[in-house]
Design an enzyme around this catalytic site. Sequence first.
Site, PDB file in Angstrom:
ATOM      1  N   LYS A 182       0.861  -1.223   0.007  1.00  0.00           N
ATOM      2  CA  LYS A 182       0.096   0.000   0.021  1.00  0.00           C
ATOM      3  C   LYS A 182       0.834   1.123  -0.017  1.00  0.00           C
ATOM      4  O   LYS A 182       0.417   2.204  -0.679  1.00  0.00           O
ATOM      5  CB  LYS A 182      -0.947  -0.032   0.999  1.00  0.00           C
ATOM      6  CG  LYS A 182      -1.716   1.307   1.474  1.00  0.00           C
ATOM      7  CD  LYS A 182      -2.410   1.640   0.206  1.00  0.00           C
ATOM      8  CE  LYS A 182      -3.795   2.680   0.456  1.00  0.00           C
ATOM      9  NZ  LYS A 182      -3.151   3.927   0.909  1.00  0.00           N
ATOM     10  N   GLU A 239       1.539   6.570  -6.646  1.00  0.00           N
ATOM     11  CA  GLU A 239       0.332   7.699  -6.770  1.00  0.00           C
ATOM     12  C   GLU A 239       1.124   9.076  -6.828  1.00  0.00           C
ATOM     13  O   GLU A 239       0.624   9.995  -7.762  1.00  0.00           O
ATOM     14  CB  GLU A 239      -0.586   7.773  -5.667  1.00  0.00           C
ATOM     15  CG  GLU A 239      -1.794   8.499  -5.704  1.00  0.00           C
ATOM     16  CD  GLU A 239      -2.603   8.351  -4.404  1.00  0.00           C
ATOM     17  OE1 GLU A 239      -2.734   9.468  -3.625  1.00  0.00           O
ATOM     18  OE2 GLU A 239      -2.880   7.274  -4.258  1.00  0.00           O
ATOM     19  N   LYS A 268       0.642  13.610   3.058  1.00  0.00           N
ATOM     20  CA  LYS A 268       0.257  12.835   4.447  1.00  0.00           C
ATOM     21  C   LYS A 268       1.639  12.043   4.903  1.00  0.00           C
ATOM     22  O   LYS A 268       1.444  11.601   6.180  1.00  0.00           O
ATOM     23  CB  LYS A 268      -0.748  12.262   4.172  1.00  0.00           C
ATOM     24  CG  LYS A 268      -2.213  13.207   4.420  1.00  0.00           C
ATOM     25  CD  LYS A 268      -3.470  12.236   4.271  1.00  0.00           C
ATOM     26  CE  LYS A 268      -4.860  13.248   4.355  1.00  0.00           C
ATOM     27  NZ  LYS A 268      -5.977  12.541   4.610  1.00  0.00           N
TER      28      LYS A 268
END
Length: 481
Positions: free
Chosen positions: A184, A191, A259
């Site tokens: 992930k 991304e 983040k």
Amino acid sequence: MSAKADIALIGLAVMGQNLVLNMNDKGFVVCAYNRTVEKVNQFLKNEAKGTNVIGATSLQDMVNKLKLPRKIMLLVKAGSAVDDFIQQLVPLLSPGDVIIDGGNSEYQDTARRCDELRAKKILYVGSGVSGGEEGARHGPSLMPGGHPEAWPLIQPIFQSICAKADKEPCCEWVGEGGAGHFVKMVHNGIEYGDMQLICEAYQIMKALGLSQAEMATEFEKWNSEELDSFLIEITRDILNYQDDRGYLLERIRDTAGQKGTGKWTAISALQYGVPVTLIGEAVFSRCLSALKDERVAASKQLKGPNVNAKVEDLPKFLNHIKHALYCSKIVSYAQGFMLMREAAKENNWNLNYGGIALMWRGGCIIRSVFLGNIKDAYTRNPQLSNLLLDDFFKKAIEVGQNSWRQVVANAFLWGIPVPALSTALSFYDGYRTEKLPANLLQAQRDYFGAHTYELLGAEGKFVHTNWTGTGGNVSASTYQA
């Protein structure tokens, strides 16, 4: 009340609420719990009204309402909150019960929790959940890893609620320990890379004088070809979006937030010694964007080239940009899969790379047709060492690399920053270069630090040269470079 819930979910922020409703839609009875019990009551009265979702007023109440073996999913802030809930849950659970962390936890934390809970006979899963609020509600991409014995217990739920691509679930068991959260993390890093590449294409188009409507039309066209993807699609929508004051995009402040998951990928790449250069540049580009005041001041003082971006054949150059974006995207994914391969080797994970590509085909932010090509590459050769060596991707870069070089070269001449496009090209050229100048670098290290080097044809034998005639013949032990 008799135990009737199939699974419990802790953490009723929007993602948690949407996952609960998704599970309910698929026929599972879900027990919802939140540290603030009033949030449970509000959820049952509003979003979950008329469903089979049940609430819990305490962790003990929640545990009592679960069928055995119990399955509890945490969707809380990564870090200490996860450890706090685990600590509270363990005394209430039985051997063989399952705790699932669906947050963005660091993979090392997941590996540690696996070890700690194994000793307490509690099964633990760290699962990546991608797709945002919309994905959580209608079908996310799920990347579970941890204790493999837990997979048969959660598989029916996970593969029911996840996204589907060509009728196949975008969820499969990833591997032991922190494998799910590692995959992930790499997804999030990729991304970052995809978004930065698109932003650079947008900036070049803007410099060439295209209107937002014209750019949107170009992205629309790309989205019907090999770049067909969620991020290209939403870029088209963003470019087209207008409010009562006109186009919104130009009024958005050019300082990007983050983040931390892209940063984690870059740090992991350094730790494992894998050149994941594009994701690294994507992270640094966000850092540079945050220096808004400094950039405004520098724009008034630092000179660049005295030329405007201009091309003779605009449609042809826009096609060059498309190819540059596509070739760079291939490099970005190749680097991400290199990182996963190295981590798998170090951590003894048996990763299914084609399966990972399939998991990302639907439900997640990087979903694209392109991922099907990656799945096909690993189907053709499960031992493929690098995506760049697959025939499909070799051909794609062969077709597009002249365009790629044209775009990067022109951007440099025009003074347009293209860190992701250019680092991708540099990596490609470095990877295909038989002999790099690292021989000089090794000589320099040996000169000032006696770090030794290997000679061609005598690999494995480390030698030191007394370069000045005044030094000793021992290798360095304290000075490292």
